[in-house]
Structures are given as C-alpha cells and as structure tokens.
Enzyme design. Sequence first.
Site, PDB file in Angstrom:
ATOM      1  CG  HIS A 112       4.660 -10.278  -4.064  1.00 16.35           C
ATOM      2  ND1 HIS A 112       3.601 -10.233  -3.186  1.00 16.35           N
ATOM      3  CD2 HIS A 112       5.571 -11.123  -3.503  1.00 16.35           C
ATOM      4  CE1 HIS A 112       3.857 -11.012  -2.152  1.00 16.35           C
ATOM      5  NE2 HIS A 112       5.042 -11.556  -2.313  1.00 16.35           N
ATOM      6  CG  ASP A 161       9.066  16.450 -13.778  1.00 15.92           C
ATOM      7  OD1 ASP A 161       9.739  16.375 -12.717  1.00 15.92           O
ATOM      8  OD2 ASP A 161       7.829  16.531 -13.771  1.00 15.92           O
ATOM      9  CB  THR A 196       3.256  13.413  -7.013  1.00 21.72           C
ATOM     10  OG1 THR A 196       2.946  13.187  -8.398  1.00 21.72           O
ATOM     11  CG2 THR A 196       2.817  14.810  -6.592  1.00 21.72           C
ATOM     12  CG  HIS A 200       4.385 -13.392  -7.104  1.00 19.06           C
ATOM     13  ND1 HIS A 200       3.261 -12.868  -6.508  1.00 19.06           N
ATOM     14  CD2 HIS A 200       5.113 -13.947  -6.099  1.00 19.06           C
ATOM     15  CE1 HIS A 200       3.307 -13.071  -5.210  1.00 19.06           C
ATOM     16  NE2 HIS A 200       4.420 -13.738  -4.934  1.00 19.06           N
ATOM     17  CB  CYS A 242       7.684  13.757 -11.653  1.00 21.63           C
ATOM     18  SG  CYS A 242       6.305  12.696 -11.177  1.00 21.63           S
TER      19      CYS A 242
END
Length: 145
Positions: free
Chosen positions: A98, A8, A67, A133, A65
């Site tokens: 993993h 963004d 955060t 996994h 973005c």
Amino acid sequence: MIYILGSDHAGLILGDFVKNYLLSKGFEIIDFLPKDSQKVDYPDFARKVCTEILKTQDARGILICGTGLGMSIAANRYKGIRAALCLDAYMAKMSRLHNNANVLCLAERISGLGEVESILETFIQTDFEGGRHECRISKIENFDL
C-alpha cells in the site's frame, strides 16, 4: 534490486545478519554499516543510505537501530523516501503493498532473528499494488514543507 544498508552501533549485529541474508539471496549490497561497535549517530547513517537510494536506480534501503524509530524519523525527512518501521511480516507486506516503502527500518533490540528473516522475505517479495494507493503516495510526495 540493490539494497543499501546502514545502522548505528545499536544495530550492528542485526545489520550483519541482514547483509548476509541478502547476499545469500543474490542481491547486490551497498554497505554503510559501521565497522566496529563504537557509538555513532543514527542520523548520519540515515543520510548516507537515503542519499544513495535517491541517486541509485532500482534501489531500496534497510536502516537499523535499537528501536528503528530514530532511523525511520530521520529517513522520512528526505523527499522521495518512504521509510517504514516494521516489527512483523504483516507490517512489511502492507508497507510495500500500500505504501511502496523503499526503506525498511528494523529494531535490533526488539526483533529476533527469526522474525527479521520473515520481515525481510516479505519486504523483498511484495510488490506495490498501485491503483488507489498511487494517489495517496502522490499526495504525500507533494506536501509543501
């Protein structure tokens, strides 16, 4: 490997850094980065990137973005997408090793360029470990939503 990029407006500077880094390493890029700094909505770019990943063989995504949180939440709404917000190289390593993450989410307002370079290098070079996994990822993919 093809890398599909999106951000963004709050991830635009880091998006350009990531794009240039990947190009310098010889990767093919599909670029959904905004063309200017006008405000845009992160879910729109998460949709573009995730949709493209799901129809492109041998592709991973990178979403950015401010955060990384909004992008990771939006991306993980798509079945077949395993998006991981990584703030350091260890998180990037474990997301691939993993969790077989196919989307890396980054935070422009939190991570410096040196840290991001380390995260990218680790994400690119780490292969999925498989084994125990596989079952866990299969369980996630089969969630009845």
